[in-house]
Scaffold this active site. Sequence first.
Site, PDB file in Angstrom:
ATOM      1  N   LYS A  52       0.762  -1.126  -0.086  1.00 22.32           N
ATOM      2  CA  LYS A  52       0.135   0.119  -0.052  1.00 22.32           C
ATOM      3  C   LYS A  52       0.907   1.137  -0.084  1.00 22.32           C
ATOM      4  CE  LYS A  52      -3.997  -2.433   1.819  1.00 22.32           C
ATOM      5  NZ  LYS A  52      -4.853  -3.028   3.134  1.00 22.32           N
ATOM      6  N   GLN A  96      -4.988  -1.432   9.114  1.00 17.12           N
ATOM      7  CA  GLN A  96      -5.133  -2.828   8.450  1.00 17.12           C
ATOM      8  C   GLN A  96      -5.443  -3.985   9.492  1.00 17.12           C
ATOM      9  OE1 GLN A  96      -3.862  -3.444   5.523  1.00 17.12           O
ATOM     10  NE2 GLN A  96      -4.100  -5.557   5.816  1.00 17.12           N
ATOM     11  N   ASP A 119     -11.138   2.314   3.010  1.00 14.51           N
ATOM     12  CA  ASP A 119     -11.632   1.139   2.925  1.00 14.51           C
ATOM     13  C   ASP A 119     -12.987   0.593   2.676  1.00 14.51           C
ATOM     14  OD1 ASP A 119      -9.457  -0.677   2.984  1.00 14.51           O
ATOM     15  OD2 ASP A 119      -9.242  -0.752   5.294  1.00 14.51           O
TER      16      ASP A 119
HETATM   17  N1  GUN Z   1      -6.993  -7.041   5.582  1.00 11.19           N
HETATM   18  C1  GUN Z   1      -7.392  -7.889   4.701  1.00 11.19           C
HETATM   19  N2  GUN Z   1      -7.992  -7.097   3.468  1.00 11.19           N
HETATM   20  C2  GUN Z   1      -7.911  -5.847   4.196  1.00 11.19           C
HETATM   21  C3  GUN Z   1      -8.340  -4.722   3.547  1.00 11.19           C
HETATM   22  O1  GUN Z   1      -8.730  -4.661   2.292  1.00 11.19           O
HETATM   23  N3  GUN Z   1      -8.170  -3.745   4.378  1.00 11.19           N
HETATM   24  C4  GUN Z   1      -7.635  -3.816   5.460  1.00 11.19           C
HETATM   25  N4  GUN Z   1      -7.604  -2.455   6.352  1.00 11.19           N
HETATM   26  N5  GUN Z   1      -7.298  -4.811   6.131  1.00 11.19           N
HETATM   27  C5  GUN Z   1      -7.358  -5.820   5.290  1.00 11.19           C
END
Ligand code: GUN
Length: 282
Positions: A52, A96, A119
Site C-alpha cells: 500500500k 490494517q 476502505d
Molecule cells: N485485511 C485484509 N484485507 C484488508 C483490506 O482490504 N483492508 C484492511 N484495512 N485490512 C485488510
Amino acid sequence: MPQIIDGKAISAQIKDEVKEQVAALSEQGKKVCLAVIQVGNDPASSVYVGNKKKACAYVGIESLAYELAEETTQEELLSLIGELNAKNEVNGILVQLPLPKHIDEDAVIRAIAPKKDVDGFHPQSVGALCIGQPGFVSCTPAGIIQLLKRSGIEIAGKECVVVGRSNIVGKPMALLLLRENGTVTVAHSRTRNLKEVTKRADILVVAVGKPRMITRDYVKEGAVVIDVGIHRNENNKLCGDVDYEDVAPVCSAITPVPGGVGPMTIAMLMYNCANAGEGNGL
Ligand code: GUN
C-alpha cells in the site's frame, strides 16, 4: 480458450489514472495523504501495508505509517484515530485488519470518520452503498466491477451469483452487482444444492476461502468466473478458490490467480484516496 481477465494490466491502468488525478490536485495546491495504521507485526499484514505504501509513492499520495506495538490498547488506537480524524491534511485513514484479539474491530472501524473511510468498512459507507448514495466502497468488490467493465463484460440483466457473504467482499459485491442492474444471488456455506445455484450464473464471483473448491461441475458453459481466493497449494504455488485448469476450458472469461482480482484491491484503494483528496466520498 476463455478470455483471461488481466488484473495486472487493468490495475496498472487505474493507478496511472489516479496518478494524473493526484497531479491535477497538486496543481491546485491540494495534497493527498493516507494514514496507514498497523497494530502488531503479522507478516501477511506487513506485506500488504508495504504494498500500500509503495502504491501511494507511485501515484503521488503521501503515506503516514503508524506501526503500533501488539500490546497497544483499544483506547490508544481510538485516540490516534481521533487525532487523524481531526487533521485536515490527512484525507484517508486505513487500519490494517486483522487486529489483535483484545481490540474490538467494529469499534475501531466505527471510529474512523466516514469521509476518511477509504476502505469503505464504516457502517455509514456500507449503508450508503445499500441505498445508492455516495460513499466509499470496499476496494476488492469495487475492483471486480472495474475488471468486468474494462474487459467489456456487461452486467445489466445477467444472472450473477456471489459465493461468500463476508462484510468485506461478498455482501458489498452483491450490492454493487445489483447497482449495475444484475440479478443477484448470494450463496454461502449453508446453501443447499450449491452446484445448482452456481450453475445458473452468467457471472460467478467466488469468495469462499477454500483452495480450488470450484470445479467445472459448478460452472455453466460460457460463464464469466471471478476468483477472489488466494492460497498456497501443496507445492507452495499460488492458487485460488477456483480450480483454474479444470474451469478455464468451459468458461468465456476468467481471472487468474495471481494476476486477477489481487492487484485490483490496492488500485481501488488509491482511487478512493484520490477521491477523498477531492473531497468526494465515492
Ligand atoms: N485485511 C485484509 N484485507 C484488508 C483490506 O482490504 N483492508 C484492511 N484495512 N485490512 C485488510
